[in-house]
Write a protein that holds these residues in place. Structure first.
Motif, PDB file in Angstrom:
ATOM      1  N   ARG A 288       0.767  -1.171   0.235  1.00 45.97           N
ATOM      2  CA  ARG A 288       0.227   0.116   0.330  1.00 45.97           C
ATOM      3  C   ARG A 288       1.023   0.891   0.006  1.00 45.97           C
ATOM      4  O   ARG A 288       2.525   1.187  -0.150  1.00 45.97           O
ATOM      5  CB  ARG A 288      -1.178   0.044   0.934  1.00 45.97           C
ATOM      6  CG  ARG A 288      -0.378  -0.348   3.021  1.00 45.97           C
ATOM      7  CD  ARG A 288      -1.183  -0.670   3.637  1.00 45.97           C
ATOM      8  NE  ARG A 288      -0.250  -0.065   4.743  1.00 45.97           N
ATOM      9  CZ  ARG A 288      -0.711   0.732   5.413  1.00 45.97           C
ATOM     10  NH1 ARG A 288      -2.154   1.043   6.176  1.00 45.97           N
ATOM     11  NH2 ARG A 288      -0.917   1.289   6.914  1.00 45.97           N
TER      12      ARG A 288
ATOM     13  N   LYS B 151      -2.050   4.873  -5.067  1.00 43.53           N
ATOM     14  CA  LYS B 151      -2.446   3.666  -6.158  1.00 43.53           C
ATOM     15  C   LYS B 151      -3.593   4.222  -6.792  1.00 43.53           C
ATOM     16  O   LYS B 151      -4.694   4.800  -5.847  1.00 43.53           O
ATOM     17  CB  LYS B 151      -2.076   2.320  -5.275  1.00 43.53           C
ATOM     18  CG  LYS B 151      -1.296   1.465  -4.922  1.00 43.53           C
ATOM     19  CD  LYS B 151      -1.331  -0.027  -3.603  1.00 43.53           C
ATOM     20  CE  LYS B 151      -2.504  -1.148  -4.605  1.00 43.53           C
ATOM     21  NZ  LYS B 151      -1.847  -2.049  -3.807  1.00 43.53           N
ATOM     22  N   ARG B 152      -3.906   3.962  -7.848  1.00 45.41           N
ATOM     23  CA  ARG B 152      -5.483   4.114  -8.036  1.00 45.41           C
ATOM     24  C   ARG B 152      -5.969   2.918  -9.495  1.00 45.41           C
ATOM     25  O   ARG B 152      -5.247   2.471  -9.794  1.00 45.41           O
ATOM     26  CB  ARG B 152      -5.641   5.216  -8.676  1.00 45.41           C
ATOM     27  CG  ARG B 152      -4.241   5.315 -10.057  1.00 45.41           C
ATOM     28  CD  ARG B 152      -4.458   6.901 -11.104  1.00 45.41           C
ATOM     29  NE  ARG B 152      -6.106   7.019 -11.440  1.00 45.41           N
ATOM     30  CZ  ARG B 152      -6.594   6.211 -11.662  1.00 45.41           C
ATOM     31  NH1 ARG B 152      -5.180   5.737 -13.028  1.00 45.41           N
ATOM     32  NH2 ARG B 152      -7.793   6.676 -12.472  1.00 45.41           N
TER      33      ARG B 152
ATOM     34  N   ARG C 165      -2.320   7.403   5.456  1.00 42.06           N
ATOM     35  CA  ARG C 165      -3.278   8.642   4.651  1.00 42.06           C
ATOM     36  C   ARG C 165      -3.505   7.299   3.282  1.00 42.06           C
ATOM     37  O   ARG C 165      -1.823   6.650   3.133  1.00 42.06           O
ATOM     38  CB  ARG C 165      -2.595   9.528   3.904  1.00 42.06           C
ATOM     39  CG  ARG C 165      -2.724  10.426   5.059  1.00 42.06           C
ATOM     40  CD  ARG C 165      -2.318  11.875   4.985  1.00 42.06           C
ATOM     41  NE  ARG C 165      -2.686  13.229   5.602  1.00 42.06           N
ATOM     42  CZ  ARG C 165      -3.601  13.314   6.342  1.00 42.06           C
ATOM     43  NH1 ARG C 165      -4.473  12.976   6.046  1.00 42.06           N
ATOM     44  NH2 ARG C 165      -3.453  14.591   7.528  1.00 42.06           N
ATOM     45  N   ALA C 166      -4.046   6.739   2.144  1.00 43.47           N
ATOM     46  CA  ALA C 166      -3.499   6.455   1.241  1.00 43.47           C
ATOM     47  C   ALA C 166      -3.470   6.778  -0.159  1.00 43.47           C
ATOM     48  O   ALA C 166      -1.940   6.423  -0.598  1.00 43.47           O
ATOM     49  CB  ALA C 166      -5.275   6.265   0.455  1.00 43.47           C
ATOM     50  N   LYS C 167      -2.835   8.388  -0.124  1.00 45.29           N
ATOM     51  CA  LYS C 167      -1.967   9.357  -0.904  1.00 45.29           C
ATOM     52  C   LYS C 167      -1.407  10.438  -0.250  1.00 45.29           C
ATOM     53  O   LYS C 167      -1.281  10.958   0.398  1.00 45.29           O
ATOM     54  CB  LYS C 167      -3.604  10.142  -1.635  1.00 45.29           C
ATOM     55  CG  LYS C 167      -3.944   8.797  -2.434  1.00 45.29           C
ATOM     56  CD  LYS C 167      -3.449   8.584  -3.354  1.00 45.29           C
ATOM     57  CE  LYS C 167      -4.915   8.155  -4.275  1.00 45.29           C
ATOM     58  NZ  LYS C 167      -5.394   6.646  -4.774  1.00 45.29           N
TER      59      LYS C 167
END
Length: 119
Positions: free
Chosen positions: A23, A52-53, A97-99
């Motif tokens: 991740r 990731k997208r 966080r994801a980004k």
């Protein structure tokens, strides 16, 4: 909702490759095939995954590394591309966080990500 025929086609495409679980915040090493004229070679690209997208065969990751003279270099890689031979996770990062686009503004020790220690 996605078309079931497209989903079946994507399952067949993605079944060939095994992608490790990682991740944003993890340090990854990508073995990328580079073609120069009629020659091909494998070059490693190691950095922190900051995003990731996407889904299915359109899934991409953004990897950031620090180059010469402390200049940040970001590249976007399609995960299921033929040019990527192997993905290995070097270390897990402890992020919330994801980004991680905030890393673009940081430099030096402030741009470090702590390692995730699991018991």
């Amino acid at each position: 909702m996605r078309n079931k025929y497209i989903e079946n086609f994507e399952k067949a495409q993605t079944a060939e490759k095994t992608i490790p679980e990682f991740r944003a915040g993890d340090t990854v090493r990508l073995a990328v095939t580079i073609k120069e004229g009629d020659k091909t070679r494998v070059q490693n690209y190691e950095g922190v995954c900051i995003a990731k997208r996407g889904q299915g065969t359109g899934k991409t990751i953004t990897v950031r590394k620090i180059g010469a003279n402390a200049i940040g270099i970001e590249r976007i890689f399609p995960i299921y591309s033929d040019s990527i031979n192997e993905i290995t996770v070097i270390r897990r990062g402890r992020v919330r966080r994801a980004k991680l686009f905030y890393l673009r503004d940081l430099a030096g020790k402030k741009a470090r990500i702590k390692e995730l220690r699991r018991k």
